[in-house]
Design a protein around this motif. Structure first.
Motif, PDB file in Angstrom:
ATOM      1  N   ALA A   1      83.531  16.015  66.450  1.00 41.31           N
ATOM      2  CA  ALA A   1      84.368  15.064  65.492  1.00 41.31           C
ATOM      3  C   ALA A   1      85.109  14.167  66.722  1.00 41.31           C
ATOM      4  O   ALA A   1      85.236  13.005  66.487  1.00 41.31           O
ATOM      5  CB  ALA A   1      84.756  15.532  64.482  1.00 41.31           C
ATOM      6  N   ARG A   2      86.403  14.612  67.561  1.00 40.35           N
ATOM      7  CA  ARG A   2      86.998  14.636  68.596  1.00 40.35           C
ATOM      8  C   ARG A   2      86.141  12.992  69.183  1.00 40.35           C
ATOM      9  O   ARG A   2      87.176  12.481  69.524  1.00 40.35           O
ATOM     10  CB  ARG A   2      87.479  15.167  69.436  1.00 40.35           C
ATOM     11  N   LEU A   3      85.212  13.226  69.547  1.00 37.73           N
ATOM     12  CA  LEU A   3      84.146  12.468  70.362  1.00 37.73           C
ATOM     13  C   LEU A   3      84.143  11.143  69.518  1.00 37.73           C
ATOM     14  O   LEU A   3      84.213   9.979  70.361  1.00 37.73           O
ATOM     15  CB  LEU A   3      83.616  13.283  70.398  1.00 37.73           C
ATOM     16  N   ALA A   4      84.144  11.664  68.690  1.00 36.13           N
ATOM     17  CA  ALA A   4      83.669  10.145  67.187  1.00 36.13           C
ATOM     18  C   ALA A   4      85.259   9.463  67.986  1.00 36.13           C
ATOM     19  O   ALA A   4      84.911   7.992  67.625  1.00 36.13           O
ATOM     20  CB  ALA A   4      83.177  10.845  66.059  1.00 36.13           C
ATOM     21  N   ARG A   5      86.213  10.378  66.901  1.00 35.24           N
ATOM     22  CA  ARG A   5      87.646   9.416  67.539  1.00 35.24           C
ATOM     23  C   ARG A   5      87.671   9.038  68.385  1.00 35.24           C
ATOM     24  O   ARG A   5      87.948   7.635  68.371  1.00 35.24           O
ATOM     25  CB  ARG A   5      88.429  10.162  66.710  1.00 35.24           C
ATOM     26  N   ASP A   6      87.689   9.091  69.282  1.00 32.93           N
ATOM     27  CA  ASP A   6      87.713   8.528  70.527  1.00 32.93           C
ATOM     28  C   ASP A   6      86.964   8.035  71.441  1.00 32.93           C
ATOM     29  O   ASP A   6      87.528   6.714  71.886  1.00 32.93           O
ATOM     30  CB  ASP A   6      87.238   9.853  72.319  1.00 32.93           C
TER      31      ASP A   6
END
Length: 573
Positions: free
Chosen positions: A436-441
């Motif tokens: 999810a952090r990768l998706a936000r970034d």
């Protein structure tokens, strides 16, 4: 993926319930090879012919075969724990009675009762371990396969050691060890919920109306005919003591376990199921012909029997995979139908071999065994198109396995997504959050793909989780992501046994949806398994047209490529 296949959780850190059943599995798998070292001693002590002694295998396996038709119904009606306990109790009673018997006919009869208990036990043990294990199905299957390998290898050794004291020793030894397992199972294994639908006792027989399942079952019958001819009659021309026979069959068992667990999946991934089985059956036929031709030379028989363990290990695994691929029915039903035919072949072979040996000479049963191995090849070939089609469907995500089922609201918009693949274990939420952090970034929506596996070990198949449990796991991920403000959707990827096919299907799904990247986490199996050839992660990495990354809660994402996989695998070694 946290792949079906971290710091990796140890598969051996399990609840006491799992250890209780795993211990019982080891003793249960000893059952077949346990009596091999004492066959000549039994014949001498009870003044019986080899053909009479061979009935120890026939009664045990034929009763097991018939019972396999009904154990699914029994377990679904009375519950897995009760089935386990009853099976263990039956084994304890009949193993002890066999040890007290003073005639070969008595032992043969008590072995039949032992076979009934064994059928009740083995049909439910895998499902109980999978249901009770911590850390997901991966650790459960490793533990079960370890128990399988230990039982196959240690059974002859224990039989040889106890048989060196008395031929009664192995029977009493099993009774004592199974009594310990019975108490542990009764105390530590919790009551498990019964399935919503009771399995029909006729379901396995009805399943044999399907050509693919019947073809593979007949092939397994012929294969087991040759296998149990060797197991039941090879000890006699070796002219060894019980202790020495135990060592020989322990060497054989170690090869069976090693080639079943480590080599068969790699050969299957590289060459395909049918080609490997053709070559393997031909090699077994040659080995049996060597035993027949060299039956008067103990050294030839000893070496050939030990070598055969490699081919038997491969065949056991791939035959089961073939059955699961072509079967159009539920996996447990297919397992019961296949087990019925398989054990019938194993049960009839020693009886017929004994009659042939009495009427001719000891080489004839082995030549017949070589012929049955050879005959299994055209039988398998008659179903080649079915098997090839099933494997192609597996690669394309059709029919048998693997398949994708949407969960939650469908993805909206045209922004390329990040896909994260996880399975049912305790690190899955952390892996999804890292993705999810990768998706936000990258300002991307996230798609959570939950991999639901049917575990296949030997002739057994067990659902690692129900469809409702898999759907609940995806829903929990989506709810958590919604609270974090991450737009997400979900999928369930269902597959049977073949991890590499699931990896290729996910890669194709990513290409079809123009995904930006696919994220996987550390596997509970550890890096040696996760990055091996034929694994989910390796197949996914090779097949994906987008970026594949390894995500971890406390580290930056690491790109996976064909070049980096060997380094990850070798670094772990």
């Amino acid at each position: 993926m946290s792949a079906p296949h971290g710091n990796a959780a140890s598969p051996f850190r399990q609840p006491r319930a799992v250890w209780a059943v795993a211990f019982a599995c080891v003793i249960s798998f000893m059952g077949i090879g346990l009596v091999d070292p004492i066959l000549p001693a039994l014949a001498d002590s009870l003044h019986a012919t080899p053909s009479q002694v061979s009935l120890l295998f026939s009664s045990y396996l034929i009763v097991t075969a018939v019972a396999m038709l009904f154990v699914g119904w029994f377990s679904s009606r009375f519950g897995a724990k009760r089935t386990l306990v009853i099976g263990l109790a039956v084994i304890v009673v009949f193993a002890a009675l066999a040890g007290t018997s003073g005639s070969i006919n008595g032992i043969v009869g008590f072995r039949a009762g032992w076979g009934l208990g064994n059928a009740l036990f083995i049909a439910t043990s895998l499902a109980v371990i999978v249901a009770s294990a911590s850390g997901g199905f991966g650790g459960a299957i490793i533990l079960y396969e370890t128990a399988l390998g230990l039982g196959i290898a240690v059974g002859p050794l224990l039989g040889g050691e106890l048989g060196g004291i008395s031929w009664r020793g192995p029977f009493f030894g099993v009774a004592v060890l199974m009594a310990i397992a019975l108490v542990a199972t009764a105390v530590f294994v919790p009551d498990l919920p019964k399935p919503e639908r009771v399995t029909s006792p006729l379901a396995p027989l009805k399943a044999l109306r399907h050509r693919g399942l019947l073809t593979m079952g007949i092939m397994a019958l012929l294969y087991n005919w040759g296998f149990f001819t060797m197991l039941g009659y090879a000890p006699y021309p070796m002219e060894l003591s019980a202790h020495q026979l135990g060592l020989v069959f322990t060497g054989w068992g170690l090869l069976v376990a090693a080639f079943s667990v480590f080599f068969a999946p790699r050969l299957q991934a590289r060459y395909g199921t049918a080609p490997v089985l053709y070559v393997n059956l031909a090699c077994l036929s040659v080995v049996m012909a060597v035993i027949a031709a060299g039956v008067a030379t103990p050294t030839v028989v000893i070496v050939a029997v030990i070598v055969s363990g490699a081919f038997i290990g491969i065949n056991n695994t791939l035959t089961t995979q073939a059955v699961m691929l072509v079967s159009p029915v539920e996996r447990p039903v297919a397992s019961s139908a296949y087990g019925f035919l398989r054990f019938i072949g194993g049960g009839l072979a020693p009886y017929v071999a004994g009659k042939l040996a009495d009427a001719t000479d000891l080489s004839v049963p082995f030549y017949l065994g070589a012929a049955t191995f050879l005959l299994a090849i055209p039988v398998l070939a008659s179903g080649h198109s079915l098997l090839r089609e099933a494997e192609q469907q597996a690669d394309e995500g059709e029919s048998v396995a693997p398949t994708l089922t949407p969960v939650g609201k469908p993805a909206s918009g045209s922004t390329p997504r990040i896909i994260v693949a996880v399975s049912a274990h305790d690190q899955a939420p952390a892996i999804v959050d890292a993705a999810a952090r990768l998706a936000r970034d990258t300002h991307s929506p996230l798609e959570v793909v939950h991999v639901q596996l049917t575990a296949v070990v030997e002739e057994l198949a067990a659902e690692t989780e129900t469809r409702d449990q898999a759907r609940a796991a995806v829903t929990a991920h989506l709810d958590r992501l919604a609270e974090q403000g991450v737009p997400a959707t979900g999928q369930i990827l269902t597959t049977v046994g073949d991890h590499s096919a699931a990896g290729r299907v996910l890669a194709r799904h990513a290409a079809d949806t123009s995904a930006r990247a696919i994220a996987v986490g550390r596997s509970p199996h550890g890096p040696l398994t996760q990055f091996a050839e034929g694994s989910f992660t390796t197949a996914l990495t090779h097949a994906a047209t987008c970026t594949v990354v390894l995500v971890e809660p406390d580290n930056a994402p690491r790109q996976l490529t064909s070049a980096t996989l060997p380094a990850l695998r070798d670094g772990a070694a």
